[in-house]
Design an enzyme around this catalytic site. Sequence first.
Site, PDB file in Angstrom:
ATOM      1  CB  THR A  44      -9.794  -8.079  -6.136  1.00 21.19           C
ATOM      2  OG1 THR A  44      -9.833  -7.892  -7.614  1.00 21.19           O
ATOM      3  CG2 THR A  44      -8.635  -7.043  -5.849  1.00 21.19           C
TER       4      THR A  44
ATOM      5  CE1 TYR B  63     -16.148 -10.871 -12.528  1.00 22.09           C
ATOM      6  CE2 TYR B  63     -15.640 -11.990 -10.313  1.00 22.09           C
ATOM      7  CZ  TYR B  63     -15.211 -11.222 -11.495  1.00 22.09           C
ATOM      8  OH  TYR B  63     -14.052 -10.861 -11.580  1.00 22.09           O
TER       9      TYR B  63
ATOM     10  CE  LYS C  29     -15.971  -7.429 -11.420  1.00 24.37           C
ATOM     11  NZ  LYS C  29     -15.115  -8.067 -10.327  1.00 24.37           N
TER      12      LYS C  29
ATOM     13  CB  ILE D   5     -17.654  -4.753  -9.549  1.00 27.92           C
ATOM     14  CG1 ILE D   5     -19.088  -4.227  -9.111  1.00 27.92           C
ATOM     15  CG2 ILE D   5     -16.851  -5.372  -8.285  1.00 27.92           C
ATOM     16  CD1 ILE D   5     -19.654  -5.617  -8.818  1.00 27.92           C
TER      17      ILE D   5
END
Length: 301
Positions: free
Chosen positions: A46, A134, A162, A204
């Site tokens: 992001t 992740y 995540k 998250i």
Amino acid sequence: MQLSGSITALATPFDAARELDLDAWHRLLAMQLERGTQGLVVAGSTGEAAALYDAEYDLLLRSAVEFVAGRVPVLAGTGHSNTAKTVEQTRRAAALGADAALVVTPPYVRPTQAGLVAHYRAIADDGALPVVLYNVPPRTGGDMLPETVAELAGHPRIVAIKEARSEPERMQALLELQDRDFSVLSGDDPTACRAMLAGARGVISVASNVVPAAFRLLCNLALAGKAEQAGAWDARLQGLYAFLGVEPNPTPVKALLTLQGIGHDLRLPLQALSERHRDAATTMLATIRAIEDECRNSLAA
């Protein structure tokens, strides 16, 4: 380290010339802290990490660590397609003061499950920072399976995952691995409430860039097992989740931040939000401002 609650995957504000906007960065950090965010990710997907130069990465992370001053954990995105580069970037993040590394599965190269185990063990064994796994298959081209996570979860330097897959079966399989030393965090905003009600310790989030108070309240309720109240707030956020998916992340969330005076643009090959979605962005801004006001009042009560 046990990560929990509302953790924001921060967007990186650029100015009109597509250079770092540090004033906007500090205002974004301040907004997050003031409205209850419980952790911050710097230079994740992001945050357009792939578009950052090394000096910019260093500046963003160092300034975030200094600004936050220990009030919440600061996670640094350090994942690369190459293990040695990931180890090097994780050491770099540690030297800059990060509390943990968010390490995405190696993009594009699509390693085997055994390759993923070797990759993450090498990073964790190096010991620079606690590691958060992740998994986000649509972005990386590979999927880290629960049995692979099971091989990694017992490592003393691997502290969380995540998980961005949305299926409840996937979340349940991971929750069976959760213990005092290993946390499961949702990486999918639309299903984060469901995941937390099932036992995940937090999220998250992309959406919390623009609704940090709402996500703090949502997490508080879901983690307390208040399913009806959490579900009601989550239902009010469904329109935002849908808007954030109209174009590739972080384009829509940066459009909303720009309307709030935080940053101006993205770096190529990403472009500003398409004209056909701009009226929706303006409407969405009014909606989320009303939600944020209500949630801030609820948190203050």
